[in-house]
Design a protein around this motif. Structure first.
Motif, PDB file in Angstrom:
ATOM      1  N   UNK A   1      26.855  -8.395 -34.188  1.00 24.28           N
ATOM      2  CA  UNK A   1      25.963  -7.792 -33.192  1.00 24.28           C
ATOM      3  C   UNK A   1      24.521  -8.243 -33.383  1.00 24.28           C
ATOM      4  N   UNK A   2      24.092  -8.296 -34.651  1.00 19.83           N
ATOM      5  CA  UNK A   2      22.695  -8.644 -34.920  1.00 19.83           C
ATOM      6  C   UNK A   2      22.412 -10.114 -34.604  1.00 19.83           C
ATOM      7  N   UNK A   3      23.409 -10.982 -34.773  1.00 19.63           N
ATOM      8  CA  UNK A   3      23.236 -12.382 -34.381  1.00 19.63           C
ATOM      9  C   UNK A   3      22.995 -12.487 -32.884  1.00 19.63           C
ATOM     10  N   UNK A   4      23.776 -11.763 -32.114  1.00 18.22           N
ATOM     11  CA  UNK A   4      23.603 -11.751 -30.649  1.00 18.22           C
ATOM     12  C   UNK A   4      22.205 -11.259 -30.276  1.00 18.22           C
TER      13      UNK A   4
ATOM     14  N   UNK B   1      27.359 -13.784 -42.069  1.00 22.47           N
ATOM     15  CA  UNK B   1      28.749 -13.771 -41.589  1.00 22.47           C
ATOM     16  C   UNK B   1      29.578 -14.765 -42.384  1.00 22.47           C
ATOM     17  N   UNK B   2      29.036 -15.977 -42.573  1.00 28.62           N
ATOM     18  CA  UNK B   2      29.753 -16.992 -43.352  1.00 28.62           C
ATOM     19  C   UNK B   2      29.995 -16.508 -44.781  1.00 28.62           C
ATOM     20  N   UNK B   3      28.955 -15.909 -45.402  1.00 27.03           N
ATOM     21  CA  UNK B   3      29.096 -15.436 -46.777  1.00 27.03           C
ATOM     22  C   UNK B   3      30.159 -14.345 -46.870  1.00 27.03           C
ATOM     23  N   UNK B   4      30.167 -13.443 -45.906  1.00 27.68           N
ATOM     24  CA  UNK B   4      31.156 -12.370 -45.915  1.00 27.68           C
ATOM     25  C   UNK B   4      32.570 -12.908 -45.711  1.00 27.68           C
ATOM     26  N   UNK B   5      32.703 -13.994 -44.963  1.00 30.77           N
ATOM     27  CA  UNK B   5      34.019 -14.617 -44.822  1.00 30.77           C
ATOM     28  C   UNK B   5      34.500 -15.157 -46.171  1.00 30.77           C
TER      29      UNK B   5
ATOM     30  N   UNK C   1      29.521 -18.743 -34.139  1.00 35.12           N
ATOM     31  CA  UNK C   1      29.923 -17.375 -34.442  1.00 35.12           C
ATOM     32  C   UNK C   1      31.302 -17.077 -33.854  1.00 35.12           C
ATOM     33  N   UNK C   2      31.514 -17.495 -32.620  1.00 38.29           N
ATOM     34  CA  UNK C   2      32.813 -17.271 -31.970  1.00 38.29           C
ATOM     35  C   UNK C   2      33.925 -18.018 -32.693  1.00 38.29           C
ATOM     36  N   UNK C   3      33.607 -19.208 -33.212  1.00 42.29           N
ATOM     37  CA  UNK C   3      34.638 -20.006 -33.897  1.00 42.29           C
ATOM     38  C   UNK C   3      35.098 -19.364 -35.206  1.00 42.29           C
TER      39      UNK C   3
ATOM     40  N   UNK D   1      32.649 -26.611 -41.361  1.00 46.07           N
ATOM     41  CA  UNK D   1      32.667 -26.712 -39.895  1.00 46.07           C
ATOM     42  C   UNK D   1      31.820 -25.635 -39.228  1.00 46.07           C
ATOM     43  N   UNK D   2      31.473 -24.590 -39.985  1.00 43.38           N
ATOM     44  CA  UNK D   2      30.654 -23.506 -39.445  1.00 43.38           C
ATOM     45  C   UNK D   2      29.162 -23.762 -39.625  1.00 43.38           C
TER      46      UNK D   2
END
Length: 279
Positions: free
Chosen positions: A166-169, A187-191, A244-246, A230-231
């Protein structure tokens, strides 16, 4: 062609300088009657050392003197080498990060005996000085601990990921591109954190810190490292949103797996509803 440093010769000598500083620290601390034990954490303890590994030095001090050691931690670090600067110094914190003029960094922590209990955080650490066995047995007990993610960890992970989506948007819509990239990075780190939980690997990096998560020291599989690469993203709002969607299909897969693992509801329909509000 990647970056070529002009400091390669200096960097090759860093292990030698690091050994000297550690030797000086041990000589200084072991002669103090209030020091009960000393142990190493991080790369030096766990064996994935390179030229740039810092020294995570932990000292257990008598309860009566712990406040004095914390108060004097900057001066103590001066005894071990030529100080270049201190990082993020907090006079009440039990740790000080000291950068020396040889480009070696030392994180020196001070603990009281009552803080030392078996923990997954003490697994694999290296005892340097322990005349009364105050830490050796605790580290031995810690070595038998097996990490398993908890339901609380998975719920925290899921909630943080949704919040950063949400915050990225919001950041993109405000044209706050660096902030958007910062949120995407979380987001990447949490993944990666989710992948470690999937593998039952304890992530000993602090929240949001990328150290040891890429390169030779990473515990990720090649497909995970490739997906992470790739992100990557530039300062373009369309690309930020597309990246983000990917990530979302892998997030949904991980959420399904981890929710089942810790026996909580995956709530996929609700999560998709939350996600769709942000793209």
């Amino acid at each position: 062609m990647g970056f070529v440093s002009k400091h390669l010769e200096r960097d090759e000598s860093l292990p030698k300088h690091r050994d000297v500083i550690l030797k000086n620290a041990l000589k200084d601390l072991k002669t103090d009657a209030n020091v009960l034990a000393i142990y190493l954490g991080g790369s030096l303890a766990k064996g994935y050392i390179d030229n740039y590994s810092d020294v995570d030095l932990h000292t257990i001090v008598t309860s009566e003197k712990i406040s004095d050691f914390i108060k004097d931690k900057k001066n103590r670090a001066k005894n071990w080498g030529e100080v270049l600067f201190y990082e993020d110094f907090n006079p009440f914190s039990p740790v000080v990060v000291t950068h020396y003029d040889c480009f070696v960094k030392v994180d020196s922590w001070y603990h009281s005996p009552n803080e030392i209990v078996p923990s997954i955080w003490l697994k694999g650490l290296k005892v340097l000085y322990d005349p009364t066995n105050i830490i050796s047995n605790v580290i031995k007990e810690s070595s038998n601990l097996v990490y398993k993610p908890s339901s609380e960890e998975v719920e925290f992970w899921r909630g943080k990921l949704l919040a950063f989506i949400h915050e990225t948007y919001r950041a993109v819509m405000r044209d706050e591109i660096y902030y958007a990239l910062s949120n995407l990075d979380r987001i990447r780190w949490l993944m990666v954190s989710g992948w470690y939980m999937e593998m039952d690997e304890h992530l000993d990096s602090s929240y949001g810190i990328w150290s040891k998560l890429e390169g030779k020291r990473s515990k990720l599989n090649q497909w995970q490292l490739s997906l992470l690469q790739s992100w990557d993203c530039c300062r373009n709002s369309n690309e930020i949103m597309n990246k983000m969607v990917s990530i979302l299909p892998e997030f949904l897969r991980l959420n399904k797996y981890l929710s089942k693992k810790v026996e909580i509801e995956e709530n996929e329909d609700h999560i998709k509803k939350v996600i769709e509000m942000a793209y």
